[in-house]
Write an enzyme that holds these catalytic residues in place. Structure first.
Site, short mmCIF file in Angstrom:
data_model
loop_
_atom_site.label_atom_id
_atom_site.label_comp_id
_atom_site.label_asym_id
_atom_site.label_seq_id
_atom_site.Cartn_x
_atom_site.Cartn_y
_atom_site.Cartn_z
N CYS A 2 -28.36 71.78 -42.92
CA CYS A 2 -28.73 72.16 -41.38
C CYS A 2 -30.27 72.76 -41.87
CB CYS A 2 -28.10 73.25 -41.00
SG CYS A 2 -26.18 72.70 -40.77
N ARG A 27 -32.12 67.66 -44.37
CA ARG A 27 -31.37 68.74 -44.54
C ARG A 27 -30.08 68.74 -43.64
NH1 ARG A 27 -33.85 73.56 -46.98
NH2 ARG A 27 -32.13 74.40 -46.78
N TRP A 74 -25.90 69.53 -40.27
CA TRP A 74 -25.01 68.80 -41.10
C TRP A 74 -23.53 69.43 -40.92
CZ3 TRP A 74 -21.61 69.97 -45.12
CH2 TRP A 74 -21.23 68.90 -46.01
N ASN A 100 -27.19 78.34 -39.74
CA ASN A 100 -27.08 77.51 -41.14
C ASN A 100 -26.09 78.27 -41.93
OD1 ASN A 100 -27.25 75.95 -43.31
ND2 ASN A 100 -29.39 76.56 -43.88
N GLY A 101 -24.96 77.69 -42.32
CA GLY A 101 -24.09 78.52 -43.19
C GLY A 101 -22.63 78.20 -42.48
N GLU A 489 -25.73 59.78 -64.07
CA GLU A 489 -26.92 59.91 -63.03
C GLU A 489 -27.15 58.83 -62.25
OE1 GLU A 489 -28.06 62.06 -61.53
OE2 GLU A 489 -30.02 61.52 -60.61
N LYS A 493 -26.61 57.79 -58.40
CA LYS A 493 -27.66 57.37 -57.60
C LYS A 493 -27.30 55.95 -56.80
CE LYS A 493 -29.95 60.09 -57.52
NZ LYS A 493 -29.80 61.38 -58.26
N GLU A 496 -24.68 57.08 -54.07
CA GLU A 496 -25.04 57.75 -53.07
C GLU A 496 -26.03 57.13 -51.87
OE1 GLU A 496 -26.94 61.72 -53.40
OE2 GLU A 496 -28.01 60.62 -55.31
N HIS A 512 -10.50 52.39 -73.26
CA HIS A 512 -9.20 53.33 -72.92
C HIS A 512 -8.72 53.30 -71.52
CE1 HIS A 512 -9.70 54.97 -77.07
NE2 HIS A 512 -10.99 55.01 -76.88
N LYS A 611 -29.82 67.17 -48.01
CA LYS A 611 -30.53 67.85 -49.14
C LYS A 611 -30.20 69.27 -49.13
CE LYS A 611 -33.79 67.02 -52.11
NZ LYS A 611 -33.47 65.96 -53.19
O1 M6R Z 1 -31.00 71.47 -55.22
P1 M6R Z 1 -30.01 71.37 -56.05
O2 M6R Z 1 -30.67 70.71 -57.44
O3 M6R Z 1 -29.21 72.47 -56.51
O4 M6R Z 1 -28.99 70.24 -55.50
C1 M6R Z 1 -27.94 69.85 -56.43
C2 M6R Z 1 -27.15 68.34 -55.80
O5 M6R Z 1 -26.77 69.02 -54.53
C3 M6R Z 1 -28.01 67.39 -55.73
O6 M6R Z 1 -28.59 67.11 -56.97
C4 M6R Z 1 -27.18 66.30 -55.32
O7 M6R Z 1 -26.51 65.73 -56.03
C5 M6R Z 1 -28.35 65.07 -55.01
N1 M6R Z 1 -27.89 64.26 -53.70
C6 M6R Z 1 -28.31 64.05 -55.80
O8 M6R Z 1 -29.02 63.05 -55.63
#
Ligand code: M6R
Length: 616
Positions: A2, A27, A74, A100-101, A489, A493, A496, A512, A611
């Site tokens: 948000c 955000r 969000w 926001n929250g 990772e 990527k 997402e 396994h 984000k």
């Molecule tokens: O701001 P932060 O590094 O704490 O964020 C952690 C995760 O929310 C962030 O890395 C998220 O997984 C990303 N979308 C990954 O690309």
């Protein structure tokens, strides 16, 4: 998660707020809205979907004024609808609020308010808070205006449980916007004859670089020429005016098609910035002054916990391998969301690192507080220098990567892993690494940016590979040792931003169970540089080939074996095992990026995500 913007001053608020919302769209992008105060009346425009929808609505039904609040959402409580978009009003329709929250006890309060005759237009927890403040306001006998608004806000906030960064305005108090925070970020931007509120300075940096970061329990009353900050806990609250380190240009895409692509290409520089001033040749070590610890104190550390969420947790896993290999200190990685509720045995010489790009992730912040509650030294590894985690930790290391706007974390990951390597070197040199070994590690670290630039120069080849496999049903990402976290990772990527299901595993885990998923439609991405486990990886590749699974490999330049065994290879320069996840992550970021672009996905704003996750 948000975005909030508020404006009060000499200009029309609407363009300022819309520009701020566009900069904060990363955000949250489920809906957006503005409330504008003019001639003693507040007008609202709000719309589900992207900010462009709100802009269209305002074009059809214009609104103007010098005071306003705005929000990009969000969704947490209540679906993605126009009615659930912020700002929300109280029962009187004269008070409007952006939030926001999460208000955790909203259901109980709502029930009580309904029994008192309140009616609600949305399913949100935010509307309940607006009604509660409005109810307190109406109940006060004092004259309408700012003092009464602040008093009612204080009274309402003592009744709510949860987190908030809020800004609100009331038609009775046209000269102010009021804000408060607990758990969700809120900042004041100070201008000349105008002032701003924002959940993130990137929203207002085009107008001012003077900022006051509010603390939990702060209540700020903002006029066009002045402001006052008090504490919900009583009395005035101290504050500091900070200079924002970056400019509006730093938060623009420049000539790149997406923020994510820009941020991927910034990595030679951001990796260099993560090391800048921290490599000390004369002592063959790394110095991390921000930790605030003497070599004696660092020597006493006998266990390290690395915690974070999402990509940061993968960087932590890389850190576990790197620090244990270079420094021989036992390291454990905990998801921050688990750490906060787990009652881990924590011996007193345990050092906790909270890793977070934003420094605002709710679970990571809670883990930090839990560690401190248990009397441990808790350090932060953050990009956002003004963030709550940076401020509440006992010290730490800044990434200095510049603003990361793409929802998919890229440059923050490589900065975090680079910092893990610096920590490994520093702790190793205090323990058992010789000067010669230290110097060799320094040489390798210094060579990293150039090697990353070489990988980026192969973007066209990586794009071709991505397009070849873009219609895969699912993808496997496999790696061993230092590259197992890199596989996790790479899979994150891919899924997402392209929505292709992808899973990461240690290569040897294939047989396994995972191997049951291998078909000609399911490519496997093996991270198989020429390292100590190269031959083992090749055997696992053969197992997949025997089941007709296509192979994309991340291999070391010039390695014939990998060229023969894989269908396609993404090349990385030769490097020591402990730095290979940094290099391996670059082609995997580009592979995900070009796959998503080919599939027509919204790379910078993937569905359902935002984000900076500031809710639990
Ligand atoms: O701001 P932060 O590094 O704490 O964020 C952690 C995760 O929310 C962030 O890395 C998220 O997984 C990303 N979308 C990954 O690309």
């Amino acid at each position: 998660m948000c975005g909030i913007v508020g404006y009060i001053g000499k200009h029309d608020a609407v363009p300022v707020l819309l520009d701020g919302l566009r900069r904060l769209e990363y955000r949250g992008y489920d809906s957006a809205g503005v409330a504008i105060l003019a001639d003693g009346k507040i007008s609202v425009r709000k719309k589900s979907g992207r900010i462009a929808n709100l802009t269209d609505l305002i074009a059809q039904s214009p609104v103007a004024g010098h005071v306003g609040i705005a929000h990009t959402r969000w969704a947490t409580h209540g679906g993605v609808t126009d009615a659930n978009a912020h700002p929300h009003s109280d029962q009187s329709g004269r008070l409007f609020l952006c939030h926001n929250g999460v208000i955790e006890n909203y259901a109980t309060i709502k029930e009580q308010l309904i029994s008192e005759g309140h009616t609600f237009k949305s399913q949100t927890d935010t509307e309940v808070l607006a009604h509660l403040i409005g109810k307190e306001y109406d109940a006060l006998a004092s004259a309408p205006g700012t003092a009464r608004l602040v008093k009612s806000l204080r009274s309402a906030l003592t009744q709510v449980v949860g987190t908030y960064g809020i800004i609100l305005m009331h038609a009775d108090a046209p000269g102010v916007i009021v804000g408060a925070r607990r758990g969700s970020p809120l900042v004041l931007g100070l201008g000349s004859g105008e002032n701003f509120f924002a959940s993130d300075v990137s929203a207002i940096v085009a107008h001012t670089r003077e900022a006051v970061y509010l603390k939990d329990f702060d209540i700020a009353v903002l006029g066009a020429n002045d402001f006052e900050i008090t504490s919900l806990l009583g009395g005035a609250s101290g504050y500091e005016v900070s200079k924002v380190e970056f400019s509006a240009d730093d938060v623009s895409k420049g000539s790149y098609a997406h923020y994510m692509l820009k941020e991927i290409h910034e990595q030679p520089e951001t990796i260099r910035d993560a090391m800048r001033g921290r490599l000390v040749r004369e002592e063959a070590t790394a110095k991390l002054g921000g930790l605030g610890m003497t070599p004696q104190q660092l020597r006493e550390v006998d266990r390290i916990i690395l915690t974070g969420c999402g990509t940061a947790s993968h960087a932590a896993m890389c850190g576990e391998y790197i620090i244990e290999a270079l420094a021989h200190v036992p390291v454990e990685v905990e998801f921050a969301s688990e750490f906060r509720y787990r009652n881990l045995p924590l011996p007193k010489d345990t050092l906790v690192f909270c890793i977070s790009q934003s420094g605002e992730t709710a679970d990571t912040l809670a883990a930090l507080r839990e560690g401190k509650r248990k009397g441990l030294r808790v350090l932060g590894i953050c990009n956002n220098v003004a963030s709550t985690i940076a401020r509440e930790s006992d010290g730490g290391v800044y990434m200095h990567a510049g603003p990361e706007i793409g929802v998919a974390a890229t440059k923050s990951f490589t900065s975090q892993v680079t910092i893990m390597a610096l920590l490994g070197l520093m702790l190793g040199r205090i323990r058992h690494l010789s000067t010669t070994e230290g110097l060799r590690i320094l040489d390798e670290l210094e060579a990293l940016p150039g090697k990353v630039a070489r990988i980026l120069a192969q973007s066209d080849h990586i794009r071709a590979v991505a397009e070849k496999y873009a219609h895969a049903k699912a993808m496997m990402f496999l790696g061993r040792q230092f590259n197992y976290p890199a596989a996790l990772e790479g899979a994150l990527k891919m899924k997402e931003i392209s929505y292709i299901h992808a899973s990461g595993y240690p290569s040897a885990e294939l047989k396994h169970g995972v191997i049951a998923l291998i078909t000609p439609e399911v490519p496997s991405v093996f991270i198989a540089p020429e390292d100590s486990v190269f031959e083992k990886n090749v055997s696992n590749i053969e197992e997949v080939k025997a089941r007709k699974g296509p192979i994309i490999a991340v291999g070391t330049e010039g390695c014939d074996r990998i060229a023969k065994v894989a269908d396609d290879v993404l090349w990385i320069p030769e490097c020591p095992d402990y730095l290979s996840p940094i290099l391996a992550s670059i082609p995997l970021q580009l592979l995900a990026y070009y796959t998503a672009v080919h599939l027509g996905c919204d790379v910078d704003k993937p569905r359902n995500l935002a984000k900076s996750v500031t809710v639990e």
